[in-house]
Design an enzyme around this catalytic site. Structure first.
Site, mmCIF file in Angstrom:
data_model
loop_
_atom_site.group_PDB
_atom_site.id
_atom_site.type_symbol
_atom_site.label_atom_id
_atom_site.label_comp_id
_atom_site.label_asym_id
_atom_site.label_seq_id
_atom_site.Cartn_x
_atom_site.Cartn_y
_atom_site.Cartn_z
ATOM 1 N N HIS A 42 -25.880 27.425 -9.187
ATOM 2 C CA HIS A 42 -24.854 27.472 -8.143
ATOM 3 C C HIS A 42 -25.128 28.505 -7.049
ATOM 4 O O HIS A 42 -24.404 28.548 -6.049
ATOM 5 C CB HIS A 42 -23.474 27.715 -8.758
ATOM 6 C CG HIS A 42 -22.371 26.995 -8.048
ATOM 7 N ND1 HIS A 42 -21.094 26.908 -8.533
ATOM 8 C CD2 HIS A 42 -22.346 26.325 -6.864
ATOM 9 C CE1 HIS A 42 -20.336 26.210 -7.695
ATOM 10 N NE2 HIS A 42 -21.071 25.853 -6.674
ATOM 11 N N ASP A 52 -14.908 24.956 -10.515
ATOM 12 C CA ASP A 52 -15.769 25.818 -11.328
ATOM 13 C C ASP A 52 -14.942 26.434 -12.443
ATOM 14 O O ASP A 52 -13.733 26.665 -12.283
ATOM 15 C CB ASP A 52 -16.335 26.931 -10.426
ATOM 16 C CG ASP A 52 -17.631 27.540 -10.923
ATOM 17 O OD1 ASP A 52 -17.760 27.751 -12.140
ATOM 18 O OD2 ASP A 52 -18.505 27.822 -10.080
ATOM 19 N N HIS A 78 -15.799 29.391 -13.358
ATOM 20 C CA HIS A 78 -15.955 30.793 -12.987
ATOM 21 C C HIS A 78 -15.619 30.994 -11.516
ATOM 22 O O HIS A 78 -15.809 30.088 -10.700
ATOM 23 C CB HIS A 78 -17.398 31.250 -13.239
ATOM 24 C CG HIS A 78 -17.905 30.925 -14.613
ATOM 25 N ND1 HIS A 78 -18.473 29.697 -14.913
ATOM 26 C CD2 HIS A 78 -17.911 31.652 -15.760
ATOM 27 C CE1 HIS A 78 -18.808 29.694 -16.201
ATOM 28 N NE2 HIS A 78 -18.479 30.861 -16.729
ATOM 29 N N ASP A 88 -17.190 33.121 -9.521
ATOM 30 C CA ASP A 88 -18.440 33.378 -8.785
ATOM 31 C C ASP A 88 -18.232 34.378 -7.659
ATOM 32 O O ASP A 88 -18.806 34.259 -6.576
ATOM 33 C CB ASP A 88 -19.038 32.069 -8.241
ATOM 34 C CG ASP A 88 -19.562 31.163 -9.354
ATOM 35 O OD1 ASP A 88 -19.657 31.628 -10.497
ATOM 36 O OD2 ASP A 88 -19.872 29.994 -9.066
ATOM 37 N N HIS A 133 -26.161 33.421 -9.563
ATOM 38 C CA HIS A 133 -25.260 32.264 -9.583
ATOM 39 C C HIS A 133 -23.815 32.673 -9.840
ATOM 40 O O HIS A 133 -22.916 31.853 -9.676
ATOM 41 C CB HIS A 133 -25.733 31.190 -10.574
ATOM 42 C CG HIS A 133 -25.526 31.527 -12.029
ATOM 43 N ND1 HIS A 133 -25.582 30.580 -13.021
ATOM 44 C CD2 HIS A 133 -25.284 32.696 -12.679
ATOM 45 C CE1 HIS A 133 -25.394 31.140 -14.204
ATOM 46 N NE2 HIS A 133 -25.199 32.425 -14.014
ATOM 47 N N ASP A 169 -19.361 22.673 -9.581
ATOM 48 C CA ASP A 169 -20.122 23.227 -10.697
ATOM 49 C C ASP A 169 -19.738 22.397 -11.916
ATOM 50 O O ASP A 169 -18.554 22.295 -12.251
ATOM 51 C CB ASP A 169 -19.747 24.694 -10.900
ATOM 52 C CG ASP A 169 -20.584 25.385 -11.967
ATOM 53 O OD1 ASP A 169 -20.869 24.763 -13.004
ATOM 54 O OD2 ASP A 169 -20.943 26.562 -11.759
ATOM 55 N N ASP A 180 -19.787 22.954 -14.891
ATOM 56 C CA ASP A 180 -19.039 23.645 -15.953
ATOM 57 C C ASP A 180 -17.540 23.720 -15.666
ATOM 58 O O ASP A 180 -16.765 24.194 -16.501
ATOM 59 C CB ASP A 180 -19.631 25.019 -16.265
ATOM 60 C CG ASP A 180 -19.365 26.101 -15.215
ATOM 61 O OD1 ASP A 180 -18.401 25.983 -14.433
ATOM 62 O OD2 ASP A 180 -20.130 27.088 -15.185
ATOM 63 N N GLU A 191 -25.429 23.380 -11.435
ATOM 64 C CA GLU A 191 -25.436 23.870 -12.815
ATOM 65 C C GLU A 191 -25.605 22.785 -13.879
ATOM 66 O O GLU A 191 -25.394 23.057 -15.068
ATOM 67 C CB GLU A 191 -24.181 24.705 -13.119
ATOM 68 C CG GLU A 191 -24.072 25.973 -12.278
ATOM 69 C CD GLU A 191 -25.068 27.063 -12.627
ATOM 70 O OE1 GLU A 191 -25.772 26.940 -13.652
ATOM 71 O OE2 GLU A 191 -25.162 28.046 -11.859
#
Length: 307
Positions: free
Chosen positions: A99, A126, A128, A130, A143, A229, A231, A274
């Site tokens: 990412h 996402d 996360h 980030d 990332h 992303d 995830d 990702e």
């Protein structure tokens, strides 16, 4: 939905990640049929192939960053490639790769928006946030830093890629599906004022209400960029990522997100990041990602008679 021709750009790198394997993501998405999936909507699809770039040296962090030179090289290259496609009135789809690539893609999108007077809205799906900096993350994996870099918090070699610092303002981005945030990151996000729709919020109000708020204010003059992303999704349905976090959106919740983006008709650029085929099961995560892209471009079960 947009009738822009689509340009697919592969970014086969995992230099920003802690786990190797995302470099194989672009090919997995092609094997899952992404070109054909988009073409079925009558759009012209050009696969530009993969960008060249440095290999992963797999070294520890230096001064708080892992693989800085390699990350800069990949993102500069991607910025230039995305910018060319946007100037040519195409809709770029970036196949990642980790990412960190969003620094290059979104800085190009923001640059083009400044030139054309368009409003920018970034939806960042996402697990996360980030929004780390070198002082906050012990790993140094970049990332985990792209949102911070895009908002001007990071090394100049990354924040200046699009020629304007910050590349975007905090008011132009919405973080959706977040469920793993470092303590320092949490305070920093609140201080900067980025709108975060975490999974507790989704649980409380539902995905439809969440997306209505995330999309509020979008108009015909808006360039809508989706940075997905993989995830973001619950690992039960999307195991092929290096940083799984339980408790993500279900298949239907994820589809609703993409369908509501499609309903705006404003999607103008897309990152898919990702995807790690080395951790996947029979390419199921790549196939799910392609399924979601179909929904982004307007696939729905039925013609809807009412909203």
């Amino acid at each position: 939905m947009t009738a822009l021709p689509v340009s697919i750009i592969g970014v086969p790198t995992d230099v920003g990640a802690g786990t190797r394997g995302a470099s194989m993501g672009p090919e997995a998405l092609r094997i899952a049929g992404i070109v054909k999936a988009i073409g079925q909507f009558g759009l012209a699809v050009k696969d530009c192939g993969n960008l060249p770039g440095p290999t992963n040296p797999d070294l520890p962090a230096v001064d708080g960053f892992r693989h800085m030179s390699e990350v800069v090289a990949w993102n500069r290259s991607l910025h230039d490639a995305v910018y060319v496609e946007l100037r040519g009135e195409s809709l770029p789809i970036i196949l990642g790769g980790d990412h960190c690539l969003a620094i290059g893609s979104i800085s190009a999108v923001a640059r083009r928006c400044r030139e054309t007077g368009k409003k920018l809205r970034v939806l960042w799906f996402d697990a996360h946030a980030d929004f780390n900096t070198a002082t906050m993350t012990p790993s140094g994996n970049i990332h985990g830093m792209p949102v911070a870099c895009l908002c001007g918090y990071g090394p100049s070699r990354l924040t200046e890629i699009g020629g304007h610092v910050p590349a975007i303002s905090p008011q132009e981005i919405r973080l959706i599906g977040i469920r793993s945030v470092d303590a320092g990151e949490k305070c920093f996000l609140a201080e900067i004022g980025i709108e975060v729709f975490d999974m507790r919020y989704v649980d409380e109000v539902g995905m439809r209400r969440t997306m209505e708020q995330a999309l509020a204010g979008i108009c015909s003059e808006t360039h809508l960029h989706v940075s997905l992303d993989v995830d973001f999704l619950d690992p039960e349905i999307a195991p092929g990522v290096g940083t799984t976090v339980r408790g993500g959106p279900t298949y239907r919740e994820a589809q609703l997100c993409m369908e509501m983006v499609a309903d705006t008709g404003r999607l103008c650029s897309l990152d898919i990041a990702e995807l790690n085929p080395a951790l996947d099961r029979r390419n199921m995560t790549a196939e799910l990602a392609v399924d979601l892209v179909e929904s982004l471009f307007g696939k729905s079960t039925l013609m809807r008679m009412h909203q």
